[in-house]
Design a protein around this motif. Sequence first.
Motif, PDB file in Angstrom:
ATOM      1  N   ALA A  74       0.837  -1.201   0.000  1.00 43.28           N
ATOM      2  CA  ALA A  74       0.000   0.000   0.000  1.00 43.28           C
ATOM      3  C   ALA A  74       0.872   1.252   0.000  1.00 43.28           C
ATOM      4  CB  ALA A  74      -0.915  -0.004   1.225  1.00 43.28           C
ATOM      5  N   TRP A  75       1.934   1.196   0.782  1.00 45.34           N
ATOM      6  CA  TRP A  75       2.901   2.304   0.889  1.00 45.34           C
ATOM      7  C   TRP A  75       3.492   2.602  -0.490  1.00 45.34           C
ATOM      8  CZ3 TRP A  75       7.901   3.952   0.472  1.00 45.34           C
ATOM      9  CH2 TRP A  75       8.403   4.822   1.432  1.00 45.34           C
ATOM     10  N   LEU A  76       3.976   1.554  -1.135  1.00 44.02           N
ATOM     11  CA  LEU A  76       4.605   1.736  -2.448  1.00 44.02           C
ATOM     12  C   LEU A  76       3.579   2.212  -3.478  1.00 44.02           C
ATOM     13  CD1 LEU A  76       6.788  -1.486  -2.440  1.00 44.02           C
ATOM     14  CD2 LEU A  76       7.607   0.853  -2.195  1.00 44.02           C
ATOM     15  N   GLY A  77       2.359   1.669  -3.383  1.00 44.96           N
ATOM     16  CA  GLY A  77       1.309   2.057  -4.325  1.00 44.96           C
ATOM     17  C   GLY A  77       0.976   3.534  -4.218  1.00 44.96           C
ATOM     18  N   THR A  78       0.926   4.032  -2.975  1.00 36.20           N
ATOM     19  CA  THR A  78       0.593   5.442  -2.764  1.00 36.20           C
ATOM     20  C   THR A  78       1.653   6.340  -3.379  1.00 36.20           C
ATOM     21  OG1 THR A  78      -0.469   4.830  -0.690  1.00 36.20           O
ATOM     22  CG2 THR A  78       0.037   7.155  -1.017  1.00 36.20           C
ATOM     23  N   VAL A  79       2.931   5.992  -3.158  1.00 35.54           N
ATOM     24  CA  VAL A  79       4.012   6.812  -3.707  1.00 35.54           C
ATOM     25  C   VAL A  79       3.982   6.749  -5.235  1.00 35.54           C
ATOM     26  CG1 VAL A  79       6.493   7.155  -3.768  1.00 35.54           C
ATOM     27  CG2 VAL A  79       5.402   6.461  -1.634  1.00 35.54           C
TER      28      VAL A  79
END
Lengths: 209, 209
Positions: free
Chosen positions: B44-49
């Motif tokens: 989720a973290w990587l997706g947001t960035v």
Amino acid sequence: MLETSSILLNKAIDCFASLPGVGRKTALRYVLHLLRQSDEDVDAWLGTVSRLKHEVHYCKRCHNISDTEICPICASHHRDQHTICVVETIRDVMAIENTGQYNGVYHVLGGVISPMDGIGPKDIEIDSLVARVQGGADTPQEVILALPTTMEGDTTNFYIYRRLQNIDNLNYPIKVTQLARGIAVGNDLEYTDDITLGRSVQNRIEFKA
Amino acid sequence: MLETSSILLNKAIDCFASLPGVGRKTALRYVLHLLRQSDEDVDAWLGTVSRLKHEVHYCKRCHNISDTEICPICASHHRDQHTICVVETIRDVMAIENTGQYNGVYHVLGGVISPMDGIGPKDIEIDSLVARVQGGADTPQEVILALPTTMEGDTTNFYIYRRLQNIDNLNYPIKVTQLARGIAVGNDLEYTDDITLGRSVQNRIEFKA
């Protein structure tokens, strides 16, 4: 506060602000840096982090981080497999490796016993350490306790020591050592805390010229 | 130094160490934090960035960061569209927005004129600012120069001022102002630098009770 006109930006700031020691201002600085990079660079950046998370292993023997099932240190024939240095985290492994003064292998506990935080002996890798010492022909000769010099570290040291003493079928008594404690190199006596200074007087060692 | 036993880990550390102000030790701390999170959280973290990088827009009018073609500030009917505040970066927009003292719109230059760094007037959004002032019925009445108080900022201020004076077909002379400079609120006189203190004597204002 520090709200921006972009929901996407706010969410990305929240992401980076979840990293340890990063506030929203620093997070914003990181995000704006990434926004200035090319799409390819950022995708490569994200891909690398993603690969780390999904492909990294922990060594089955010492629980250090590794790209393979057994880490290069445990697999090496040049390292003394009969000396195990017990540390709390993989960062401690790196710190000791950086000194270049140690040629044995490691055992990463992944924590220390801390009843206040609900961490008992079963929550960290103590059983696997005992199994390593117990197991087979390759019995280690020395276990070095290199845990932090805190109450929790001392408790864990003591617990491990007792567990190792209670192993029955060892061929020889196992040597348990701990890191030398005393005045740090380069430190002034007058700025050394009382307990450290007191202990370093008690545990003084013979002068070698 | 600070080499680890994992190539994946080393690469991820390199990634985070490329962020501004982050060394390899801090980068390691960030990476180990992410490793402790669940796979879903990290994805989720990587997706947001990633979404931020690929989906974010810059406002076509003021070049502020935005989720839409025209940013909420430029699109708002509650903001005074006849006052334009010229700033260097989108961080400056956030700083001024946080004061709650400004109700006009912005123009983000994306830099200041800096011959030493090879940044000329064509490399930043000055032409689009002049076009905004020149263009159509919605001519702004005031341009506030809120650039940094450095030599580069002063050069840019002066250049913009000259460009705005040279616009021919304006219905009325445009008012160009700059932010008040003086002693910061809460600062002692004795610790204020000479130039600031000298200017604040020269540019003293009438006392209002």
